[in-house]
Design a protein around this motif. Structure first.
Motif, PDB file in Angstrom:
ATOM      1  N   ASP A 160       0.803  -1.222   0.000  1.00 32.13           N
ATOM      2  CA  ASP A 160       0.000   0.000   0.000  1.00 32.13           C
ATOM      3  C   ASP A 160       0.838   1.275   0.000  1.00 32.13           C
ATOM      4  O   ASP A 160       0.291   2.381   0.016  1.00 32.13           O
ATOM      5  CB  ASP A 160      -0.936   0.008   1.207  1.00 32.13           C
ATOM      6  N   LYS A 161       2.170   1.098  -0.007  1.00 30.12           N
ATOM      7  CA  LYS A 161       3.101   2.239  -0.053  1.00 30.12           C
ATOM      8  C   LYS A 161       2.878   3.194   1.128  1.00 30.12           C
ATOM      9  O   LYS A 161       2.818   4.409   0.984  1.00 30.12           O
ATOM     10  CB  LYS A 161       2.984   2.971  -1.391  1.00 30.12           C
ATOM     11  N   ILE A 162       2.744   2.573   2.301  1.00 30.01           N
ATOM     12  CA  ILE A 162       2.543   3.317   3.545  1.00 30.01           C
ATOM     13  C   ILE A 162       3.843   3.340   4.338  1.00 30.01           C
ATOM     14  O   ILE A 162       4.499   2.303   4.499  1.00 30.01           O
ATOM     15  CB  ILE A 162       1.438   2.671   4.405  1.00 30.01           C
ATOM     16  N   LEU A 163       4.209   4.524   4.836  1.00 27.36           N
ATOM     17  CA  LEU A 163       5.321   4.642   5.767  1.00 27.36           C
ATOM     18  C   LEU A 163       4.758   4.746   7.174  1.00 27.36           C
ATOM     19  O   LEU A 163       4.094   5.735   7.520  1.00 27.36           O
ATOM     20  CB  LEU A 163       6.168   5.875   5.452  1.00 27.36           C
ATOM     21  N   PHE A 164       4.968   3.697   7.974  1.00 23.36           N
ATOM     22  CA  PHE A 164       4.658   3.751   9.398  1.00 23.36           C
ATOM     23  C   PHE A 164       5.856   4.434  10.047  1.00 23.36           C
ATOM     24  O   PHE A 164       6.933   3.844  10.164  1.00 23.36           O
ATOM     25  CB  PHE A 164       4.436   2.352   9.956  1.00 23.36           C
ATOM     26  N   SER A 165       5.675   5.700  10.460  1.00 24.54           N
ATOM     27  CA  SER A 165       6.812   6.596  10.672  1.00 24.54           C
ATOM     28  C   SER A 165       7.224   6.780  12.126  1.00 24.54           C
ATOM     29  O   SER A 165       8.020   7.677  12.419  1.00 24.54           O
ATOM     30  CB  SER A 165       6.494   7.965  10.062  1.00 24.54           C
ATOM     31  N   ALA A 166       6.703   5.959  13.038  1.00 28.85           N
ATOM     32  CA  ALA A 166       7.026   6.098  14.468  1.00 28.85           C
ATOM     33  C   ALA A 166       6.712   7.524  14.924  1.00 28.85           C
ATOM     34  O   ALA A 166       5.679   8.065  14.568  1.00 28.85           O
ATOM     35  CB  ALA A 166       8.472   5.688  14.739  1.00 28.85           C
ATOM     36  N   ASP A 167       7.613   8.163  15.680  1.00 27.13           N
ATOM     37  CA  ASP A 167       7.322   9.508  16.176  1.00 27.13           C
ATOM     38  C   ASP A 167       7.536  10.595  15.127  1.00 27.13           C
ATOM     39  O   ASP A 167       7.154  11.749  15.343  1.00 27.13           O
ATOM     40  CB  ASP A 167       8.184   9.813  17.408  1.00 27.13           C
ATOM     41  N   ALA A 168       8.183  10.264  14.013  1.00 30.28           N
ATOM     42  CA  ALA A 168       8.339  11.247  12.942  1.00 30.28           C
ATOM     43  C   ALA A 168       6.968  11.588  12.366  1.00 30.28           C
ATOM     44  O   ALA A 168       6.087  10.736  12.274  1.00 30.28           O
ATOM     45  CB  ALA A 168       9.250  10.692  11.848  1.00 30.28           C
ATOM     46  N   PHE A 169       6.808  12.850  11.992  1.00 25.32           N
ATOM     47  CA  PHE A 169       5.565  13.374  11.418  1.00 25.32           C
ATOM     48  C   PHE A 169       4.398  13.315  12.409  1.00 25.32           C
ATOM     49  O   PHE A 169       3.244  13.282  12.013  1.00 25.32           O
ATOM     50  CB  PHE A 169       5.209  12.649  10.118  1.00 25.32           C
ATOM     51  N   GLY A 170       4.734  13.334  13.697  1.00 24.35           N
ATOM     52  CA  GLY A 170       3.703  13.358  14.724  1.00 24.35           C
ATOM     53  C   GLY A 170       3.341  14.774  15.117  1.00 24.35           C
ATOM     54  O   GLY A 170       3.988  15.750  14.719  1.00 24.35           O
ATOM     55  N   THR A 171       2.279  14.893  15.901  1.00 31.00           N
ATOM     56  CA  THR A 171       1.871  16.203  16.407  1.00 31.00           C
ATOM     57  C   THR A 171       1.060  16.027  17.687  1.00 31.00           C
ATOM     58  O   THR A 171       0.465  14.979  17.919  1.00 31.00           O
ATOM     59  CB  THR A 171       1.045  16.985  15.364  1.00 31.00           C
ATOM     60  N   PHE A 172       1.075  17.058  18.523  1.00 32.88           N
ATOM     61  CA  PHE A 172       0.183  17.098  19.670  1.00 32.88           C
ATOM     62  C   PHE A 172      -1.256  17.231  19.187  1.00 32.88           C
ATOM     63  O   PHE A 172      -1.522  17.683  18.078  1.00 32.88           O
ATOM     64  CB  PHE A 172       0.516  18.288  20.574  1.00 32.88           C
ATOM     65  N   GLY A 173      -2.197  16.875  20.048  1.00 37.20           N
ATOM     66  CA  GLY A 173      -3.615  17.033  19.745  1.00 37.20           C
ATOM     67  C   GLY A 173      -4.317  15.698  19.607  1.00 37.20           C
ATOM     68  O   GLY A 173      -3.842  14.800  18.912  1.00 37.20           O
ATOM     69  N   ALA A 174      -5.447  15.556  20.300  1.00 39.66           N
ATOM     70  CA  ALA A 174      -6.273  14.357  20.161  1.00 39.66           C
ATOM     71  C   ALA A 174      -7.009  14.395  18.823  1.00 39.66           C
ATOM     72  O   ALA A 174      -7.301  15.459  18.280  1.00 39.66           O
ATOM     73  CB  ALA A 174      -7.271  14.269  21.309  1.00 39.66           C
ATOM     74  N   LEU A 175      -7.281  13.202  18.293  1.00 37.61           N
ATOM     75  CA  LEU A 175      -8.014  13.086  17.029  1.00 37.61           C
ATOM     76  C   LEU A 175      -9.509  12.998  17.322  1.00 37.61           C
ATOM     77  O   LEU A 175      -9.939  12.176  18.133  1.00 37.61           O
ATOM     78  CB  LEU A 175      -7.541  11.843  16.264  1.00 37.61           C
ATOM     79  N   ASP A 176     -10.285  13.813  16.644  1.00 31.85           N
ATOM     80  CA  ASP A 176     -11.719  13.896  16.915  1.00 31.85           C
ATOM     81  C   ASP A 176     -12.529  13.138  15.861  1.00 31.85           C
ATOM     82  O   ASP A 176     -13.440  13.692  15.240  1.00 31.85           O
ATOM     83  CB  ASP A 176     -12.155  15.360  16.963  1.00 31.85           C
TER      84      ASP A 176
END
Length: 400
Positions: A160-176
């Motif tokens: 699927d050409k997905i990068l599971f990026s660990a903490d890279a490309f992360g951000t604060f904030g809950a997902l709604d």
């Protein structure tokens, strides 16, 4: 009640949100909470990509059981061993006795440091470039040491050409509920938290982030699945470009952030006058922050955004006003660099903060001290020309 979403036909987000946590890593304010992302690949071999924080274990297990629907987990890929992602390893090993833990050598060492588990026969050791077939999916493992722990690795799904990026490309904030970047206004609502997350947590490791970006550039990435924050499935280049700039310590904007430490308001008044003069001259995006009232993580984030910094500081007990002194320590620890700084200092009987700040700035890389203006108690009208000249010097350096 479960709360999951499909990422693809056979990959499911089984993560959790924490809106009760006040301080991330017991340090950074997170008024919008944080998400702990985990992904379940429902292939011939069921594969779980990381776990979540202990505070969300109950919800996480409900999510897993709902999606598994009676199946077992064959592989647990551990990309990062911080407790907000690894807390459930021991519990999962107990619940799924045939589950194999996929990890590198450093990760296995940390697993034994955190948990009393027997790993004999339970670990699939991987290194740079190794692959794991789960059936129709093939995961390729890429080592990313010091992004931002030494054991970190990321995983590329060749199907699927997905990068599971660990903490890279992360951000604060809950997902709604809207877990994808194209379901939200990221630049308006999320970019500031993404920058604050990067600059304060990963910011010190710019060279290591650059190494990871170079490896990722060789892959055909259609989606990025980080461990915190939104999943990227469109306009990926926007966020990659931000990471490239941040990790090269290049400013996002030609603008000025003014950070002041004022005891009775006189230094603050001088800062307000300075900002008006710079705005009159055409500088946009000026931000002013009181170092006594704003968390240092916000100040560091703004330094990553802006090309120019004004530090305005009262002299306190013959030294630097403590909130500004603390800020300077954080600037050094988080490798703030390639910035131009102008200094204002204030003192009634012995203005010394400016000279001391300049000395501390020498400890940082590629910092240019542009100009310094000293105030004695109050910046009065008879020094308006000096303030104008100080502002003009900054303007000429900011505007092309």
């Amino acid at each position: 009640m479960q709360g999951t979403r499909k990422v693809t036909d056979d990959i499911v987000w089984v993560g959790c949100n924490d809106r009760r946590l006040a301080l991330f890593e017991n340090l950074f304010p997170i008024p919008r909470g944080v998400s702990y992302n985990s992904y379940l690949i429902m292939d011939e071999k069921v594969t779980l990509m990381d776990t979540v924080d202990e505070s969300a274990t109950s919800q996480f297990m409900e999510n897993l059981e709902y999606v598994l629907d009676g199946r077992t987990i064959d592989y647990l890929v551990v990309q990062h061993m911080e407790p907000d992602h690894c807390a459930n390893i021991e519990e999962l090993m107990k619940r799924y006795p045939d589950m194999q833990v996929v990890a590198n050598t450093k990760t296995v060492q940390m697993i034994h440091q955190f948990f009393d588990v027997a790993s004999d026969g339970r670990v699939v050791l991987v290194k740079e470039g190794d692959t794991l077939s789960t059936g129709t999916h093939t995961l390729r493992f890429i080592m990313a040491p010091m992004v931002h722990w030494p054991e970190v690795m990321v995983s590329y799904d060749e199907k699927d050409k997905i990068l599971f990026s660990a903490d890279a490309f992360g951000t604060f904030g809950a997902l709604d509920g809207n877990i994808f970047n194209d379901e939200i206004d990221f630049e308006r609502d999320w970019l500031a938290d993404a920058r604050r997350y990067y600059s304060n947590i990963v910011g010190k490791y710019g060279a290591q982030v650059q190494n990871l970006l170079k490896k990722a550039a060789e892959l055909d990435v259609k989606m990025i699945c980080p461990l915190h924050g939104p999943v990227w499935r469109s306009n990926i280049e926007f966020f990659v470009e931000k990471y490239d700039k941040w990790s090269k310590y290049e400013p996002e904007e030609n603008s000025v952030v003014i950070i002041y430490g004022s005891i009775y308001g006189h230094t603050e008044a001088a800062v307000n006058s300075l900002a008006c003069r710079m705005a009159d001259a055409g500088i946009k995006g000026i931000k002013i922050y009181d170092a006594s009232a704003v968390h240092v993580s916000e100040l560091i984030s703004e330094m990553f955004r802006s090309s120019h910094i004004v530090l305005a500081c009262a002299t306190y007990n013959g030294g630097i006003y403590p909130p500004i002194e603390n800020l300077l320590s954080d600037m050094k620890a988080l490798s703030v660099q390639k910035r131009t700084v102008a200094l204002m200092d204030n003192g009634t009987w012995a203005p010394a903060a400016g000279r001391m700040i300049a000395k501390k700035l020498e400890e940082l890389k590629d910092i240019t001290v542009l100009e310094q203006l000293s105030i004695k108690s109050v910046l009065k009208e008879d020094r308006a020309d000096e303030l104008e000249a100080f502002a003009q010097k900054i303007v000429e350096d900011v505007l092309p």
